[in-house]
Write a protein that holds these residues in place. Structure first.
Motif, short mmCIF file in Angstrom:
data_model
loop_
_atom_site.label_atom_id
_atom_site.label_comp_id
_atom_site.label_asym_id
_atom_site.label_seq_id
_atom_site.Cartn_x
_atom_site.Cartn_y
_atom_site.Cartn_z
N LYS A 70 36.42 54.69 43.48
CA LYS A 70 36.25 54.10 44.92
C LYS A 70 38.13 53.67 45.43
O LYS A 70 38.96 53.20 44.03
N ILE A 71 38.65 54.09 45.87
CA ILE A 71 40.17 53.43 46.13
C ILE A 71 39.50 52.30 47.66
O ILE A 71 38.83 52.46 48.98
N ARG A 72 40.61 50.97 46.99
CA ARG A 72 40.23 49.57 48.32
C ARG A 72 41.41 49.54 48.09
O ARG A 72 42.37 49.56 46.98
N ASN A 73 41.74 48.31 48.64
CA ASN A 73 42.50 47.35 48.87
C ASN A 73 42.62 46.94 47.33
O ASN A 73 41.83 46.36 46.76
N VAL A 74 43.83 46.54 46.90
CA VAL A 74 44.49 45.29 46.01
C VAL A 74 43.50 44.19 46.29
O VAL A 74 43.63 44.11 47.33
N THR A 75 43.13 43.20 45.40
CA THR A 75 42.80 41.38 45.73
C THR A 75 43.73 40.52 44.20
O THR A 75 44.01 41.59 43.27
N PRO A 76 43.57 39.73 44.31
CA PRO A 76 44.16 38.96 43.43
C PRO A 76 43.06 39.01 42.32
O PRO A 76 44.06 38.80 41.37
N ALA A 77 41.99 38.96 41.74
CA ALA A 77 41.89 39.52 40.68
C ALA A 77 42.71 41.17 40.49
O ALA A 77 41.82 40.66 38.83
N ASP A 78 42.89 41.84 39.88
CA ASP A 78 43.68 43.11 39.74
C ASP A 78 45.14 42.57 39.87
O ASP A 78 45.51 43.64 38.74
N LEU A 79 45.41 41.61 39.72
CA LEU A 79 47.31 41.17 38.92
C LEU A 79 47.04 41.53 37.47
O LEU A 79 47.68 42.61 37.55
N GLU A 80 46.22 41.85 36.92
CA GLU A 80 46.79 42.04 35.50
C GLU A 80 46.21 43.39 35.27
O GLU A 80 46.93 44.49 34.30
N GLN A 81 45.27 44.07 35.79
CA GLN A 81 45.26 45.11 35.73
C GLN A 81 46.29 46.33 36.11
O GLN A 81 46.95 47.13 35.42
N GLU B 172 37.52 52.89 38.64
CA GLU B 172 36.36 53.51 38.22
C GLU B 172 35.73 52.73 37.77
O GLU B 172 36.33 51.81 36.12
N GLY B 173 34.17 52.00 37.83
CA GLY B 173 34.01 51.38 36.64
C GLY B 173 34.16 50.63 36.23
O GLY B 173 34.16 49.14 35.47
N GLY B 174 35.09 49.30 37.96
CA GLY B 174 35.63 48.51 37.38
C GLY B 174 36.57 48.59 36.71
O GLY B 174 37.77 46.86 37.04
N ARG B 175 37.55 49.47 36.27
CA ARG B 175 38.41 49.47 35.73
C ARG B 175 39.76 50.21 36.40
O ARG B 175 39.62 51.19 37.60
N ILE B 176 41.00 49.32 36.70
CA ILE B 176 41.47 50.34 38.30
C ILE B 176 42.42 51.71 37.86
O ILE B 176 43.27 51.15 36.23
#
Length: 175
Positions: free
Chosen positions: A18-29, A65-69
Motif C-alpha cells: 500500500k502506498i500512502r502518506n506518512v504519519t507521525p507514527a511512522d517516524l521510527e520506521q 506491506e503488512g504494517g512494515r514501511i
C-alpha cells in the motif's frame, strides 16, 4: 507523460503493498529505512524526518506491506531552481513554491527490484502534477542518472549541492 516500470509496478503493489502518506507514527520506521539505505553522512536524521512529517506529510509517501514501511519518497516545495544544501535543514519548505524538491527515495533492500521505488516516485510525480507544480527536481549520483532519465528527468550536470560530501547531479522533470 513518461513513467518508468509500466503496469508491472501497479499490479505488484496493488497485490502486496500500500502506498500512502506518512504519519507521525511512522517516524521510527522511516528513520531506520533511511539509515539502512544511505551512508550516515547522507541519511536524514530522526529530527529532520520529524520536521518533514510535520511540515509536508502530503508530500511524503511510504510503501507499506503488512504494517512494515518498505519504501519512502519525500520532498518539500520550493521556488529554487535546484536543490541547495540549506533545503535539508528545517524550514527549507516553502508551501507556495512551484518546484517539488525530492530529498530521498529509498526501498528496503529485501524489496528492491520489484518496482516499489518506481511506484513511489510516480506517486510523487502524479501528486506534483495535481498540485500544479512546474517541475520535480532531485539530485542523484552518476550511476543513478539512467534510472531517473527513465522517468523523463533531464540531467543538468553536477549539482552545487555537496550534501554528505558526495558529488551529485541535478535532475529536472518539467511538468
Amino acid at each position: 507523460m513518461k513513467q518508468c516500470a509500466g503496469k508491472a509496478w501497479r499490479i505488484w503493489c496493488a497485490m502486496t503493498c500500500k502506498i500512502r502518506n506518512v504519519t507521525p507514527a511512522d517516524l521510527e520506521q522511516v528513520t531506520a529505512l533511511e539509515a539502512a539505505a544511505f551512508p550516515p553522512e547522507e541519511a536524514a536524521s530522526k529530527e529532520a524526518f520529524a520536521y518533514r512529517i510535520a511540515a509536508f506529510p502530503e508530500r511524503f509517501f511510504v510503501a507499506e506491506e503488512g504494517g512494515r514501511i518498505i519504501g519512502l519518497v519525500n520532498g518539500c516545495a520550493s521556488g529554487l531552481p535546484a536543490i541547495e544544501d540549506r533545503l535539508f535543514e528545517p524550514q527549507g519548505h516553502e508551501p507556495d513554491g512551484k518546484n517539488r524538491m525530492v530529498f530521498g527515495l529509498a526501498v528496503d533492500s529485501a524489496f528492491r527490484r520489484r518496482g516499489i521505488g518506481a511506484a513511489l516516485l510516480n506517486r510523487l510525480i502524479d501528486f506534483s502534477r495535481q498540485q500544479a507544480m512546474e517541475r520535480v527536481i532531485l539530485t542523484c549520483k552518476e550511476e543513478k542518472i539512467p534510472y531517473y532519465a527513465g522517468f523523463g528527468f533531464q540531467n543538468r550536470g553536477v549539482s552545487g549541492s555537496t550534501h554528505g560530501g558526495a558529488v551529485w547531479f541535478d535532475m529536472v522533470l518539467e511538468l
